[in-house]
Each structure stands twice: as structure tokens, then as C-alpha cells.
Design a protein around this motif. Structure first.
Motif, short mmCIF file in Angstrom:
data_model
loop_
_atom_site.label_atom_id
_atom_site.label_comp_id
_atom_site.label_asym_id
_atom_site.label_seq_id
_atom_site.Cartn_x
_atom_site.Cartn_y
_atom_site.Cartn_z
N PHE A 99 -70.68 -22.74 -98.96
CA PHE A 99 -71.94 -22.15 -99.40
C PHE A 99 -73.14 -22.84 -98.73
N MET A 100 -73.00 -23.09 -97.44
CA MET A 100 -74.01 -23.84 -96.71
C MET A 100 -75.12 -22.93 -96.20
N PRO A 101 -76.33 -23.43 -96.13
CA PRO A 101 -77.43 -22.64 -95.56
C PRO A 101 -77.30 -22.54 -94.05
N ALA A 102 -78.09 -21.67 -93.46
CA ALA A 102 -78.13 -21.55 -92.01
C ALA A 102 -78.50 -22.90 -91.40
N PRO A 103 -77.92 -23.27 -90.27
CA PRO A 103 -77.10 -22.44 -89.37
C PRO A 103 -75.59 -22.63 -89.54
N GLU A 104 -75.13 -23.20 -90.67
CA GLU A 104 -73.70 -23.46 -90.85
C GLU A 104 -72.91 -22.16 -90.95
N LYS A 105 -71.64 -22.22 -90.58
CA LYS A 105 -70.73 -21.08 -90.66
C LYS A 105 -69.90 -21.22 -91.93
N ASN A 106 -70.07 -20.28 -92.84
CA ASN A 106 -69.36 -20.35 -94.11
C ASN A 106 -67.96 -19.74 -94.04
N PHE A 107 -67.76 -18.78 -93.18
CA PHE A 107 -66.42 -18.26 -92.91
C PHE A 107 -65.95 -18.92 -91.62
N ILE A 108 -65.15 -19.98 -91.75
CA ILE A 108 -64.67 -20.71 -90.59
C ILE A 108 -63.75 -19.80 -89.77
N PRO A 109 -64.02 -19.64 -88.48
CA PRO A 109 -63.19 -18.72 -87.69
C PRO A 109 -61.70 -19.02 -87.77
N ASP A 110 -61.33 -20.30 -87.84
CA ASP A 110 -59.92 -20.64 -87.89
C ASP A 110 -59.23 -20.22 -89.19
N SER A 111 -60.00 -19.78 -90.18
CA SER A 111 -59.38 -19.34 -91.43
C SER A 111 -58.88 -17.91 -91.36
N ALA A 112 -59.26 -17.17 -90.32
CA ALA A 112 -58.78 -15.81 -90.16
C ALA A 112 -57.31 -15.81 -89.76
N ASN A 113 -56.57 -14.83 -90.24
CA ASN A 113 -55.17 -14.69 -89.85
C ASN A 113 -55.12 -14.00 -88.49
N ASN A 114 -54.80 -14.76 -87.45
CA ASN A 114 -54.76 -14.20 -86.10
C ASN A 114 -53.36 -13.76 -85.67
N PHE A 115 -52.46 -13.63 -86.65
CA PHE A 115 -51.09 -13.22 -86.32
C PHE A 115 -50.75 -11.88 -86.96
N LEU A 116 -50.01 -11.06 -86.23
CA LEU A 116 -49.26 -9.97 -86.83
C LEU A 116 -47.92 -10.54 -87.26
N TYR A 117 -47.58 -10.40 -88.53
CA TYR A 117 -46.32 -10.94 -89.05
C TYR A 117 -45.36 -9.81 -89.37
N ILE A 118 -44.09 -10.05 -89.07
CA ILE A 118 -43.01 -9.20 -89.54
C ILE A 118 -42.15 -10.07 -90.45
N LEU A 119 -42.00 -9.66 -91.70
CA LEU A 119 -41.28 -10.46 -92.69
C LEU A 119 -40.09 -9.67 -93.24
N ASP A 120 -38.93 -10.29 -93.21
CA ASP A 120 -37.75 -9.72 -93.85
C ASP A 120 -37.69 -10.31 -95.26
N PRO A 121 -38.03 -9.54 -96.30
CA PRO A 121 -38.09 -10.11 -97.64
C PRO A 121 -36.73 -10.45 -98.23
N ALA A 122 -35.66 -9.94 -97.62
CA ALA A 122 -34.32 -10.25 -98.12
C ALA A 122 -33.83 -11.60 -97.63
N SER A 123 -34.16 -11.95 -96.39
CA SER A 123 -33.65 -13.19 -95.80
C SER A 123 -34.69 -14.30 -95.72
N GLY A 124 -35.97 -13.95 -95.78
CA GLY A 124 -37.02 -14.93 -95.59
C GLY A 124 -37.35 -15.19 -94.13
N ASP A 125 -36.68 -14.51 -93.21
CA ASP A 125 -37.01 -14.65 -91.79
C ASP A 125 -38.33 -13.94 -91.49
N PHE A 126 -39.09 -14.50 -90.57
CA PHE A 126 -40.29 -13.80 -90.14
C PHE A 126 -40.58 -14.08 -88.68
N TRP A 127 -41.30 -13.15 -88.07
CA TRP A 127 -41.67 -13.20 -86.67
C TRP A 127 -43.18 -13.01 -86.59
N SER A 128 -43.81 -13.49 -85.53
CA SER A 128 -45.26 -13.38 -85.44
C SER A 128 -45.70 -13.12 -84.01
#
Length: 515
Positions: A99-128
Motif C-alpha cells: 500500500f505504498m504511495p507513488a512511485p512504489e510498485k504495489n503489484f510486484i511484477p514477479d508476483s504474476a503467474n508467468n506460466f501456463l500450467y497443465i495439471l493432472d489432478p489424479a497423479s499430481g503431475d504437472f507441466w509448465s
């Protein structure tokens, strides 16, 4: 004066700052592969009324032997391929923004999910696949949060619209006025096979139109038309306490459109608005689902909850029903107590009883009322209330069911048990349905489970709940702390056996006068 903290916390949903139960251990290596199961069944609560629900619902938390922890994510969109694997697009993997005032970045870019994930919910395996390798117009939108998505099972085409995130050059944030289309089967196979960025790009189409610039709404399809329902446009840097470097505008519209054949250009377009002075369309981040009208059995779009009414830190408690491009039905005489903020909703149609009914079972989230709090949660809730930090929309552990009958009567019940361990889960995700139920006649074409498709006592896998925001307390013990993006995975089962539940009249209103 009300504390605005929670309002801004809910702007795009939180993610992880500090919460011991969200450290990823829930899905990492374990001594065995047993699942943690809890069942909505009668307990000793004297308020339970027997057999008020025509089904029993179970939530089994999954764990996997010797597998990496699943990613903790929230505010994503998803689809399911024919093999039952889950494709996850966009979202956030971190906690509450600052909740910082300008010029700070409140949504840190590294917090975005930059992966497409494929998840097998039966086995727990996933690919990205890391979308940062794609061209800018694709990569920036594919890692935005609160984006809208729709998977057309007939064509296998997935549509991703809007979302709020960082521009590719990192200069600012925006709501993306664009649309991406791809087929789910080829994309999931390509990711699993380790495809290159150029191969992934070749599977995607991209189009631009400012009418797609929406975040926190929902995209659905009804009778051949797309519906982009409610939401907002937020451009610039997020600021908690005002500023000059952003603009925010709720759409207050139901945008109905079709696309030109073989193109992502809009062919036909119309926007339904409301002249009601209460501004019932001024809502976002609610539960906008595809279900059926219990009177006719016809498919429709239903909006349950949503935030925030103009000038009010709170949520909407009355539903809106959409059956076509004109004249949506706003039921201001009906009041929903639980789960105003987006959470998993399991829709079940009792098409066998003399009074056909649609049941919407909601898993946790954030609501105007609550029923179950453990002693620690209650203590923190009371403390925050005494400090003037109760904005009336806490995280809840309750599982509730909102019911509409063909006779026009509405009711709401609290399931006999809350989420296991009274965990405050479910916020800022949607239910991931089991698409196999559609092909075997146990669900409608838009994914609503039909009780007529089940034999008495039959148990079916309804779908999954993946991730979402988890909170340590209903209200923050320390402002800005105590939430995370969960990596929990639940399998949801429905059995055609009646179960008891608690009338919502026993719920407690969450406001500053309630301790």
C-alpha cells in the motif's frame, strides 16, 4: 470512519504474505498418498435440519507421494482437456499487494503467474511453459490476473479476454483490451511435449478491441452469443489511498457479442445497462456462473454476489439472472448471505422433484455473514472489530447452498460442517467441473450436474477446487498480512443421498456491531 483497507485488499484478490498453512507443504512429499477427506454430514449441531439437501457433498484434499508441490495460485482462468487435465492461465502466486504511495510498485511484477500450467489432478503431475518467451502482446495478457476465460467444448476453442497486469515493458499496469484464442487439446499436448515458444505462438490467435478491456467480470456463451458480464477497467498503478496515476471504471454492462467467422473481430455487439438508481450492475469479482432456470430447464447465466455497491464497502446480496441479450431479471427481494466474492460454486439441478430446483453450493470465500469460526479466528475477529477494522466482509470457512425453486421460493442453507479445520479457503477462484459428466448424461451441456442422471446412492466426481486465497483469520490480525495463494487441491464428490444442513437464519451478520 470505516477503514478502507479491506476494500483495497479485495481490489484484485490477495495472495501470499504470511500464513503458515500456505507454505506449500500441503501438496509436497508425504509419508503416504492418503487423502484428507471431510464430508458434509449431520453432526451434533442442534440447528441442523435433516434431509434438506437432496444430495451429499464431499471435499477430499489430495496429496501425492514424492511429487513436487503444486503451484500456489489464485485469480486465474482454466479449462479441462479430454484427459481430465487442467490448463491454468494467468493469475497471481503471491500475497497481498503493498500500500505504498507513488512511485512504489504495489503489484510486484514477479508476483504474476508467468506460466501456463497443465495439471493432472489424479497423479499430481504437472507441466509448465513460461509465457515470457512469447511475443509481448501474448505474454503480458497471459500473465494478468482476474482475466475472463471461456472454453467452448464443441470447438475446443479457449477464449481469454481482458485481465489486469503489467505491460510487457514493465512501465505500467493496465486492463488489456484484447482477446486470445487457442484450442485446448493441441496446446496442452504441446506444453507436455516441451514445445518451443514459436510452436506455442503458432497455436494462438490474437485480437484487439477496447470493449474487451475488462477485469473481474466473466465470459460465458449462451445461444451462440458471448456474454462479457460486469467487471471493471483499471488502468495504471494501484494505489490504496488515492492518487493521480490510475483510472478506474466499472463497466456496469452485460456486453453481448459475436465474432466474425475465422476472425477475432467483433461481428455484432450490444451492451445491456441498468437505469436502476441502486446501480445493480456496479459489481465485479462475484460468482457469475452458467446454470439452468429451474422453471424451464433452459440454460442461463446467473450472477450471485459481487462487490462493491457505489460508495459502500460491501457486497451485493441479490442475484441477477440472464437468459438473453435483453431484460435480465434483478431479484432485489431475494437475499444471499454467504460468498459475495468469487469462490467455487457447484451447481446441481434437481430435475426430478415436483418442485424442480437449482442448488448452488459455495465453498468458502468472503461474505456478508458467517456461521463457523474457531476460537482463534473469533478472537482475532473480535480484536479487529474493536479496533475499527471490521468492514463487514470477512473470509469465511462456511460451505453454503443457495436454492431457487421452480415455485419461485428461495432459500439458503449452511452445510453441516465447514471447510476442514475451519480453513478460510476458496476466494478468487472458480469451480473446475468434470467435463466427462456432460458426455455421459449426468450433467447439462453447460456443466450443471443433474440428479436425474444419478441412481439413488450413486457417487460421482463433480470436479476440482485448485488454489485460491487462504487467510489466517477472518479479518487480518495485522493489516496487510495473513493471506496466501493456496496450493491445495480438492476433489469434489456428490452422492445422490439426502443430507442435513443449517438454515441461514442462524448466520451471523459480519459488521462492526457484531462481536
Amino acid at each position: 470512519m470505516k477503514n478502507p483497507l479491506l476494500k483495497y485488499f479485495l481490489l484484485f484478490g490477495g495472495a501470499c504474505l504470511a500464513l503458515a498453512s500456505c507454505d506449500g507443504s500441503g501438496s509436497s512429499e508425504s509419508a503416504d498418498d492418503s487423502v484428507q477427506m471431510f464430508m458434509q454430514e449431520p453432526v451434533t449441531d442442534p440447528n441442523i435440519q435433516p434431509n434438506v439437501l437432496p444430495y451429499t457433498i464431499e471435499f477430499e484434499e489430495q496429496s501425492f507421494i514424492n511429487k513436487p508441490a503444486l503451484p500456489g495460485l489464485q485469480s486465474y482462468t482454466s479449462a479441462v482437456n479430454k484427459a481430465g487435465e487442467i490448463l491454468v492461465v494467468g493469475g497471481r502466486r503471491q500475497g497481498l499487494h503493498t500500500f505504498m504511495p507513488a512511485p512504489e510498485k504495489n503489484f510486484i511484477p514477479d508476483s504474476a503467474n508467468n506460466f501456463l500450467y497443465i495439471l493432472d489432478p489424479a497423479s499430481g503431475d504437472f507441466w509448465s511453459f513460461d509465457v515470457n518467451g512469447l511475443k509481448d502482446e501474448l505474454s503480458e495478457q497471459l500473465q494478468s490476473n482476474n482475466l475472463q476465460g471461456y472454453h467452448d467444448l464443441e470447438t475446443d476453442e479457449m477464449y481469454v479476454v481482458g485481465g489486469y497486469g503489467w505491460k510487457a515493458d514493465g512501465s505500467d499496469m493496465k486492463t488489456f483490451g484484447s482477446i486470445i484464442r487457442f484450442k485446448v487439446e493441441p496446446l496442452t499436448q504441446a506444453i507436455k511435449n516441451g514445445a518451443s515458444a514459436s510452436e506455442i505462438e503458432a497455436l494462438m490467435e490474437y485480437g484487439k478491441d477496447d470493449r474487451f478491456a475488462v477485469t473481474g467480470g466473466e465470459l460465458a456463451k449462451l445461444n451462440g452469443r458471448f456474454y462479457l458480464v460486469f467487471g471493471q477497467r483499471f488502468d495504471g498503478q494501484y494505489r490504496a489511498f488515492g492518487g493521480t496515476d490510475f483510472t478506474q471504471e466499472y463497466t456496469e454492462e452485460i456486453r453481448v457479442f459475436t465474432l466474425k467467422p475465422g476472425s477475432l473481430d467483433i461481428l455484432s455487439y450490444g451492451a445491456t445497462t441498468s437505469s436502476d438508481p441502486d446501480r445493480p450492475f456496479h459489481r465485479r469479482d462475484g460468482n457469475i456462473i452458467e446454470d439452468v432456470d429451474p422453471t424451464t430447464g433452459m440454460e442461463r447465466i446467473t450472477a450471485l454476489g459481487g462487490v462493491f455497491p457505489p460508495g459502500i464497502i460491501g457486497g451485493y446480496d441479490y442475484p441477477i439472472y440472464i437468459t438473453g441479450p435483453q431484460n435480465p431479471v434483478v431479484k432485489k427481494d431475494v437475499h444471499q448471505k454467504f460468498s459475495q466474492y468469487e469462490c467455487p460454486v457447484i451447481s446441481i439441478y434437481d430435475d426430478e422433484s415436483s418442485n424442480k430446483s437449482i442448488y448452488s453450493t459455495m465453498f468458502g470465500g468472503i461474505g456478508l455473514y458467517y456461521y463457523s469460526q474457531d476460537s482463534v479466528q473469533k478472537s482475532i475477529y473480535n480484536m479487529a472489530t474493536a479496533q475499527g477494522r471490521n468492514d463487514g466482509i470477512p473470509f469465511v470457512a462456511d460451505i453454503s447452498t443457495f436454492i431457487e425453486g421452480a415455485d419461485g421460493v428461495y432459500s439458503e442453507y449452511i452445510n453441516a460442517k465447514p471447510i476442514q479445520g475451519n480453513r478460510l479457503l476458496g476466494t478468487s477462484i472458480t469451480f473446475i467441473g468434470n467435463r466427462a459428466l456432460i458426455s455421459n448424461g449426468k450433467a447439462t451441456a453447460n456443466g450443471v450436474l443433474k440428479l436425474s442422471g444419478l441412481a439413488a446412492g450413486e457417487k460421482v466426481l463433480a470436479g476440482y477446487i485448485l488454489g485460491g486465497i487462504e487467510a489466517a483469520a477472518p479479518l487480518p490480525e495485522i493489516p496487510n498480512k495473513g493471506t496466501c495463494a493456496s496450493n491445495s487441491l480438492f476433489a469434489v464428490y456428490v452422492t445422490k443421498t439426502p443430507s442435513g444442513a443449517i438454515p441461514s437464519s442462524f448466520a451471523i451478520k459480519a459488521d462492526s456491531n457484531t462481536q
